[in-house]
Design a protein around this motif. Structure first.
Motif, PDB file in Angstrom:
ATOM      1  N   SER A 110       0.847  -1.194   0.000  1.00 54.33           N
ATOM      2  CA  SER A 110       0.000   0.000   0.000  1.00 54.33           C
ATOM      3  C   SER A 110       0.886   1.250   0.000  1.00 54.33           C
ATOM      4  N   SER A 111       0.280   2.388  -0.312  1.00 51.47           N
ATOM      5  CA  SER A 111       1.042   3.639  -0.345  1.00 51.47           C
ATOM      6  C   SER A 111       1.659   3.941   1.019  1.00 51.47           C
ATOM      7  N   ARG A 112       0.944   3.595   2.089  1.00 51.41           N
ATOM      8  CA  ARG A 112       1.488   3.824   3.439  1.00 51.41           C
ATOM      9  C   ARG A 112       2.723   2.967   3.677  1.00 51.41           C
ATOM     10  N   ASN A 113       2.648   1.696   3.292  1.00 49.00           N
ATOM     11  CA  ASN A 113       3.794   0.806   3.487  1.00 49.00           C
ATOM     12  C   ASN A 113       4.980   1.221   2.626  1.00 49.00           C
ATOM     13  N   ARG A 114       4.702   1.680   1.411  1.00 44.99           N
ATOM     14  CA  ARG A 114       5.788   2.154   0.552  1.00 44.99           C
ATOM     15  C   ARG A 114       6.465   3.375   1.174  1.00 44.99           C
ATOM     16  N   LYS A 115       5.658   4.239   1.768  1.00 41.16           N
ATOM     17  CA  LYS A 115       6.216   5.426   2.430  1.00 41.16           C
ATOM     18  C   LYS A 115       7.072   5.014   3.625  1.00 41.16           C
TER      19      LYS A 115
END
Length: 211
Positions: free
Chosen positions: A5-10
């Motif tokens: 997810s975008s959060r995990n990528r961040k």
């Protein structure tokens, strides 16, 4: 929640630059001074820290709802100490020469501020997968800096990389000399300072507003 997810990528990417534990948060500086005279021990130390941070994050995350608040630091230290001991024994078994070069500094991973900081700031409040990603990201952010410092210190200080001669003999015959200062601990701090300087130039948004 998606594993990527975008959060995990961040969580994974930010520690590589925008929230790098060494050049932004100024953590783990001691090992940057101590183990980067050669590239090989710097790389092994980086891998060791990645493994310990990632798996200690996972274990503490799994235990987060069962650890009494008053003893959480003790539990975290036990988890970290166990993982560091395992890593140290593996190095002795499979990379004894590097283990000797690292000396006590593998054991001192226990006192690395990055470890306890991520356990307190992230692992205790998040599920195991995000905690694992956070550990990988912060370990990589730390490792990248150690490898860069080790690269320049060994190349300029000894003319080698991984103990293989890189600078041609003809250079030495023409008068080139290795910079002996590069293998002294203070030069590690200067190299880190140069990395911070270049990083700030390339990332204007991280510069402090002096107005």
């Amino acid at each position: 929640m998606s594993l990527l997810s975008s959060r995990n990528r961040k969580v994974l990417v930010d520690p590589l630059s925008k929230s790098n534990p060494v050049i932004i948060l100024v953590l783990g500086i001691c090992s940057a001074l101590a183990v980067t005279a050669k590239l090989e021990p710097a790389l092994v130390m980086s891998i060791s820290v990645i493994v310990v941070v990632a798996f200690s994050n996972v274990i503490v995350s799994l235990l987060r709802n069962t650890i009494p608040a008053r003893i959480r630091i003790i539990v975290q230290l036990v988890v970290v100490a166990t993982l560091v001991t395992i890593v140290n024994e593996v190095l002795k078994a499979f990379a004894y020469d590097v283990s000797k070069q690292l000396s006590v500094f593998v054991g001192l991973i226990i006192t690395n501020c990055i470890l306890m900081g991520r356990l307190e700031a992230f692992a205790l409040g998040n599920k195991p997968w995000p905690a694992f990603i956070d550990g990988i990201g912060n370990g990589l952010g730390y490792g990248i800096i150690l490898v860069i410092v080790g690269f320049f210190r060994e190349l300029l200080g000894s003319g080698t990389l991984f103990d293989y001669q890189i600078i041609p003999s003809s250079f030495y015959e023409a008068g080139y000399e290795n910079n002996g200062l590069m293998i002294l601990p203070p030069m590690a701090l200067i190299v880190v300072a140069c990395i911070i300087w270049v990083h700030r130039i390339m990332n204007k948004d991280l510069q402090e507003d002096n107005n």
